[in-house]
Design a protein around this motif. Sequence first.
Motif, PDB file in Angstrom:
ATOM      1  N   SER A  15       0.799  -1.228   0.000  1.00  0.00           N
ATOM      2  CA  SER A  15       0.000   0.000   0.000  1.00  0.00           C
ATOM      3  C   SER A  15       0.832   1.279   0.000  1.00  0.00           C
ATOM      4  O   SER A  15       0.289   2.368  -0.110  1.00  0.00           O
ATOM      5  CB  SER A  15      -0.915  -0.004   1.217  1.00  0.00           C
ATOM      6  N   GLY A  16       2.129   1.174   0.115  1.00  0.00           N
ATOM      7  CA  GLY A  16       2.918   2.412   0.113  1.00  0.00           C
ATOM      8  C   GLY A  16       4.386   2.095  -0.047  1.00  0.00           C
ATOM      9  O   GLY A  16       4.753   0.958  -0.319  1.00  0.00           O
ATOM     10  N   ARG A  17       5.210   3.128   0.096  1.00  0.00           N
ATOM     11  CA  ARG A  17       6.650   2.887  -0.037  1.00  0.00           C
ATOM     12  C   ARG A  17       7.376   3.431   1.190  1.00  0.00           C
ATOM     13  O   ARG A  17       6.987   4.453   1.759  1.00  0.00           O
ATOM     14  CB  ARG A  17       7.179   3.506  -1.320  1.00  0.00           C
ATOM     15  N   VAL A  18       8.415   2.734   1.564  1.00  0.00           N
ATOM     16  CA  VAL A  18       9.214   3.181   2.714  1.00  0.00           C
ATOM     17  C   VAL A  18      10.692   2.914   2.462  1.00  0.00           C
ATOM     18  O   VAL A  18      11.067   2.086   1.630  1.00  0.00           O
ATOM     19  CB  VAL A  18       8.824   2.469   4.037  1.00  0.00           C
ATOM     20  N   LEU A  19      11.490   3.642   3.220  1.00  0.00           N
ATOM     21  CA  LEU A  19      12.937   3.461   3.190  1.00  0.00           C
ATOM     22  C   LEU A  19      13.406   3.235   4.617  1.00  0.00           C
ATOM     23  O   LEU A  19      13.001   3.978   5.516  1.00  0.00           O
ATOM     24  CB  LEU A  19      13.599   4.728   2.648  1.00  0.00           C
ATOM     25  N   VAL A  20      14.231   2.235   4.822  1.00  0.00           N
ATOM     26  CA  VAL A  20      14.878   2.083   6.134  1.00  0.00           C
ATOM     27  C   VAL A  20      16.364   1.781   5.931  1.00  0.00           C
ATOM     28  O   VAL A  20      16.769   1.229   4.914  1.00  0.00           O
ATOM     29  CB  VAL A  20      14.242   0.951   6.988  1.00  0.00           C
ATOM     30  N   GLY A  21      17.154   2.168   6.907  1.00  0.00           N
ATOM     31  CA  GLY A  21      18.569   1.835   6.919  1.00  0.00           C
ATOM     32  C   GLY A  21      19.445   2.754   6.093  1.00  0.00           C
ATOM     33  O   GLY A  21      18.950   3.643   5.385  1.00  0.00           O
ATOM     34  N   VAL A  22      20.737   2.545   6.213  1.00  0.00           N
ATOM     35  CA  VAL A  22      21.719   3.308   5.445  1.00  0.00           C
ATOM     36  C   VAL A  22      22.766   2.348   4.885  1.00  0.00           C
ATOM     37  O   VAL A  22      22.957   1.260   5.418  1.00  0.00           O
ATOM     38  CB  VAL A  22      22.453   4.376   6.305  1.00  0.00           C
ATOM     39  N   VAL A  23      23.429   2.786   3.823  1.00  0.00           N
ATOM     40  CA  VAL A  23      24.499   1.974   3.237  1.00  0.00           C
ATOM     41  C   VAL A  23      25.788   2.281   4.002  1.00  0.00           C
ATOM     42  O   VAL A  23      26.690   2.947   3.507  1.00  0.00           O
ATOM     43  CB  VAL A  23      24.657   2.258   1.729  1.00  0.00           C
ATOM     44  N   GLY A  24      25.799   1.853   5.252  1.00  0.00           N
ATOM     45  CA  GLY A  24      26.976   2.068   6.096  1.00  0.00           C
ATOM     46  C   GLY A  24      27.496   0.727   6.568  1.00  0.00           C
ATOM     47  O   GLY A  24      26.807  -0.288   6.453  1.00  0.00           O
ATOM     48  N   SER A  25      28.685   0.739   7.092  1.00  0.00           N
ATOM     49  CA  SER A  25      29.353  -0.494   7.509  1.00  0.00           C
ATOM     50  C   SER A  25      28.450  -1.392   8.362  1.00  0.00           C
ATOM     51  O   SER A  25      27.922  -0.965   9.378  1.00  0.00           O
ATOM     52  CB  SER A  25      30.603  -0.119   8.297  1.00  0.00           C
ATOM     53  N   GLU A  29      20.489  -0.555   3.200  1.00  0.00           N
ATOM     54  CA  GLU A  29      19.333   0.298   2.950  1.00  0.00           C
ATOM     55  C   GLU A  29      18.293  -0.569   2.248  1.00  0.00           C
ATOM     56  O   GLU A  29      18.629  -1.326   1.337  1.00  0.00           O
ATOM     57  CB  GLU A  29      19.806   1.447   2.071  1.00  0.00           C
ATOM     58  N   VAL A  30      17.047  -0.470   2.701  1.00  0.00           N
ATOM     59  CA  VAL A  30      15.960  -1.206   2.058  1.00  0.00           C
ATOM     60  C   VAL A  30      14.959  -0.206   1.503  1.00  0.00           C
ATOM     61  O   VAL A  30      14.451   0.656   2.244  1.00  0.00           O
ATOM     62  CB  VAL A  30      15.241  -2.144   3.057  1.00  0.00           C
ATOM     63  N   LEU A  31      14.692  -0.286   0.193  1.00  0.00           N
ATOM     64  CA  LEU A  31      13.645   0.525  -0.415  1.00  0.00           C
ATOM     65  C   LEU A  31      12.501  -0.416  -0.768  1.00  0.00           C
ATOM     66  O   LEU A  31      12.683  -1.356  -1.552  1.00  0.00           O
ATOM     67  CB  LEU A  31      14.140   1.229  -1.673  1.00  0.00           C
ATOM     68  N   LEU A  32      11.359  -0.169  -0.174  1.00  0.00           N
ATOM     69  CA  LEU A  32      10.193  -1.017  -0.408  1.00  0.00           C
ATOM     70  C   LEU A  32       9.141  -0.213  -1.150  1.00  0.00           C
ATOM     71  O   LEU A  32       8.742   0.872  -0.696  1.00  0.00           O
ATOM     72  CB  LEU A  32       9.658  -1.511   0.945  1.00  0.00           C
ATOM     73  N   ARG A  87      17.373  -9.143   8.112  1.00  0.00           N
ATOM     74  CA  ARG A  87      16.026  -9.560   8.495  1.00  0.00           C
ATOM     75  C   ARG A  87      15.328  -8.458   9.291  1.00  0.00           C
ATOM     76  O   ARG A  87      14.166  -8.128   9.047  1.00  0.00           O
ATOM     77  CB  ARG A  87      16.145 -10.845   9.327  1.00  0.00           C
ATOM     78  N   MET A  88      16.080  -7.870  10.228  1.00  0.00           N
ATOM     79  CA  MET A  88      15.523  -6.795  11.052  1.00  0.00           C
ATOM     80  C   MET A  88      15.075  -5.614  10.176  1.00  0.00           C
ATOM     81  O   MET A  88      13.980  -5.078  10.337  1.00  0.00           O
ATOM     82  CB  MET A  88      16.593  -6.361  12.061  1.00  0.00           C
ATOM     83  N   ARG A  89      15.901  -5.230   9.217  1.00  0.00           N
ATOM     84  CA  ARG A  89      15.557  -4.116   8.324  1.00  0.00           C
ATOM     85  C   ARG A  89      14.333  -4.451   7.456  1.00  0.00           C
ATOM     86  O   ARG A  89      13.461  -3.600   7.243  1.00  0.00           O
ATOM     87  CB  ARG A  89      16.747  -3.782   7.405  1.00  0.00           C
ATOM     88  N   ALA A  93      10.807  -2.483   7.540  1.00  0.00           N
ATOM     89  CA  ALA A  93      10.218  -1.867   6.347  1.00  0.00           C
ATOM     90  C   ALA A  93       8.768  -2.316   6.172  1.00  0.00           C
ATOM     91  O   ALA A  93       7.866  -1.498   5.929  1.00  0.00           O
ATOM     92  CB  ALA A  93      11.048  -2.227   5.113  1.00  0.00           C
ATOM     93  N   MET A  94       8.533  -3.618   6.331  1.00  0.00           N
ATOM     94  CA  MET A  94       7.164  -4.132   6.132  1.00  0.00           C
ATOM     95  C   MET A  94       6.224  -3.628   7.225  1.00  0.00           C
ATOM     96  O   MET A  94       5.069  -3.324   6.964  1.00  0.00           O
ATOM     97  CB  MET A  94       7.201  -5.661   6.061  1.00  0.00           C
ATOM     98  N   GLU A  95       6.747  -3.504   8.426  1.00  0.00           N
ATOM     99  CA  GLU A  95       5.951  -2.991   9.537  1.00  0.00           C
ATOM    100  C   GLU A  95       5.569  -1.521   9.276  1.00  0.00           C
ATOM    101  O   GLU A  95       4.426  -1.112   9.484  1.00  0.00           O
ATOM    102  CB  GLU A  95       6.757  -3.134  10.835  1.00  0.00           C
ATOM    103  N   LEU A  96       6.542  -0.746   8.784  1.00  0.00           N
ATOM    104  CA  LEU A  96       6.291   0.675   8.505  1.00  0.00           C
ATOM    105  C   LEU A  96       5.226   0.860   7.428  1.00  0.00           C
ATOM    106  O   LEU A  96       4.378   1.753   7.524  1.00  0.00           O
ATOM    107  CB  LEU A  96       7.581   1.364   8.062  1.00  0.00           C
ATOM    108  N   VAL A  97       5.268   0.017   6.410  1.00  0.00           N
ATOM    109  CA  VAL A  97       4.258   0.111   5.347  1.00  0.00           C
ATOM    110  C   VAL A  97       2.867  -0.171   5.917  1.00  0.00           C
ATOM    111  O   VAL A  97       1.901   0.522   5.597  1.00  0.00           O
ATOM    112  CB  VAL A  97       4.575  -0.864   4.194  1.00  0.00           C
ATOM    113  N   LYS A  98       2.801  -1.170   6.783  1.00  0.00           N
ATOM    114  CA  LYS A  98       1.522  -1.502   7.424  1.00  0.00           C
ATOM    115  C   LYS A  98       1.006  -0.321   8.240  1.00  0.00           C
ATOM    116  O   LYS A  98      -0.152   0.046   8.164  1.00  0.00           O
ATOM    117  CB  LYS A  98       1.705  -2.708   8.360  1.00  0.00           C
TER     118      LYS A  98
END
Lengths: 103, 274, 283
Positions: A15-25, A29-32, A87-89, A93-98
Motif C-alpha cells: 500500500s505504500g513505499r518506505v525506506l529504512v537503513g543506510v548503506v553504512g558499515s 538500505e531497504v527501499l520497499l 532480516r531486522m531491516r 520496512a514491512m511494519e512501517l508500510v503496514k
Amino acid sequence: METIKFEYPAKQPASGRVLVGVVGSGDLEVLLEPGESGKTRVTVNTSVDGAASQWRALFDRLFATLPNAAAMNLELNDFGATPGVVRMRLEQAMELVKQQAGK
Amino acid sequence: MSDKNTKGAPSQRGRIWFEALSANGKPVAGLPDSVRAADIDLAGKPARVIAVVPDTNNRFPRARNGEVGLLEGWNVARAVRDVVKADENSTEKRALIAVVDVRSQAYGRREEAFGIHQALAAAGAAYANARMKGHPVIALIVGVAMSGGFLAHGYQANRLIAINDPKVLVHAMYQAAAARITLRTVEELEKLAATVPPMAYDIGNYAKLGLLWKLLEVEQADAPTTPDLALVRDTLVAALADILKSPRDLSCRLGSETRAASVKVRKLLREQWA
Amino acid sequence: MDKSQNLKSNSFIELNARERARSILDTGSMRELLGPFDRVTSPWLKEQGIVTQADDGLVVAKGTINGQSAVVLGIEGSFQGGSMGEVSGAKMAGALELAAEDNRKGIPTLAVLLLETGGVRLQEANLGLAAIAEIHAAIADLRQYQPVIGVVAGTVGSFGGMSVAGALCSYMVVTREARYGLNGPQVIEQEAGIEEYDSRDKPFIWSLTGGEQRFATGLADRFVQDDVDSMNAVIRELAKAGVPASLRDQRIDEFLALLDSIDTNVQPNSAQVREIFGKGVKA
C-alpha cells in the motif's frame, strides 16, 4: 559488488513505499515499493561477493513465513550486513508500510 | 613525470609566472613573503595579479613550500578585499588574476589549532565576493592546484585557464594519503585513475570534466618565452571580454558530458523546488 | 540539569540525516526533494563496483523554520564517511543556488547545513572538489540575504573543503561530540609525520579541534548539548537573528593581528589557543 535478483509469489500490491537503513558499515538500505500484483521482485546490490545462495536462503525462509505478503519491489543496498540485520531491516520496512496503511 | 606521488622540492612556477606577468606592474606592499600581489595593466585595463609562493622563512614551518596556510589564506583575502573596497564606487571593477601553483593546504598542528579552515574560507569568500560584485576573476593554473589550496586560491574564479604540461595537476589529495583513506593501494589508485577521469591527476583528464575554459600550449612552462607570455596575456584579455558578457556565477562549468549528473540533479531540484 | 530532564533528552547525534532534518523543520512542514525513490545515485561509485545509496547520502529537505521558508541539507555520515561526490555535492550546491534565487525573487529562504563529512569523496575526487567550490560559491551568495546555519553535531565531524564551507556559514553550531577542522588527523599524520600530529591520540585531537574548543576560541557561535530540543531551539534562535552584523571570514585584520602574536617556534596546546583566540575572535 554483486547484483542478485529474486522473485516470489505475492498477493495485492503493497500500500505504500518506505525506506529504512543506510548503506553504512554492517548495515543496509531497504527501499520497499508496491509491486506488480501477484509478484514480489527483490534486487540485492551487495558489497560482499559470492553470497547469492545465502541471500536466496534468507528470502526463501522469510517468504515461507509470510504466505499472504503483499506484492513488493524490494531494493536492498547492502554494505556487509549480517543476516540478522538484514532480516531486522526487512521486518522494519514491512511494519512501517503496514503502519502507513493504517493511518 | 607528475608530482602526484611525491611533492619534491618547492615549485617556483607560481613565482616565475607571477613575475613574468607583473614585470611592469606595481607590487602591493604589506603582504608576507609567501603572498605576492601586483597591480598590472592588461590591454589597457587595470588588474591585480596574486600568487602564493614558497617562502623558506615562513613563520609557520608547515607552510614553507608554497602551501596555503593561515597567513596565506588571510593575506590573499586582504589582497582581494582591498581591490573590492577601492573600486566600491567605481563602475569599472578591476580584474583579479590568481596565479595558481599551490601544492596543498598546509598540514600541521598549528594550522588546525588556529583554524586554517577559517583562513581558507576568508580567501575563497573574498574571491567569491569580488566575483559577485562584478570583478572579473580568472585563475591561471601553471602548476599544482591541490585541494584546499585551490579552493582558497583560484576555484572561485569566473574562468579557469591552465597550461598543458606534465607538472600541472589538479586533485583533492596526494596518492599516498588517498590510498590510506580509501583503503586501496597506490597501484590500485593508478589503475582507476587511468579509466575514471575525475580520479586522475593530470590536466588532460581534468580538461575532460568541462571545468576549464582554456588549456594552453606553451613552449616552456618553467621559463615562459615571449610568445608564451603573449599567448597567456591574450587569453586573459579574451577571458575578460567573455566574462563581461556572461553571468557572474559558476554556471559556465556545467557543460560537459562528464558532469551530466551535476546538470541532472540541478534540473530535477528545480522541478521539485516550488 | 536534573535527572528527569536527563531521561527525557533525545539524542540528536543518534538520528540519521533524514531524521535530523525533520527534527529541525517546523513539525509537519518537511518535503524531501530528490529523495531516495528518485534514485539519482553516484555514477562513479557504481562504475568502481561500490554499492551506492539511493539518495547519495544527501537529504534535501524543504519546509519552514519559525514559519519561514527554509531548506535543510543533511549529509548522511554513515554512507562513505559523509563524503561529497558529484551527486551529493550537486544536491547541496543546487539547493543553495535555488534558495538564493528565491531570495532574489522576494521569497526569504534560509538554509541549514548538517555537516558530517570527511570532505571530498576520493572515488570522485575532482568532481567532488568542483562541487565543493560550487557549494562555497552558493553559501557566499545566499548568506547575503538570509542566514546559512552550519551544524557539526558528530560523530563524523566536518573536514576538508566542507569545513571551509562551515567557516563560510553565517553561524556555526557545534556539540561536544563534534570535530571541526581542515585536515583529517590521518592525512596530517601521513603528510607531516606522527610528531606533528598523532592520529591515534584522540584526547589531543579533541583538545584542538573538538566542538568545545572551537566554541571557546570563537570559531563556532553556539555550543549545544546533544539533544533534539536544544538543537531545534538554537536553530530557531539563529534563524530569527537574521544575517549577522559581521562574518568571521571578513574579520581579516583582527585574525592577522592574533596570528602575529603567536610564537610559532613552539607547538600550541589547547589552553594557549584559547588564550590567544578566546578574547579577540569572539563576536
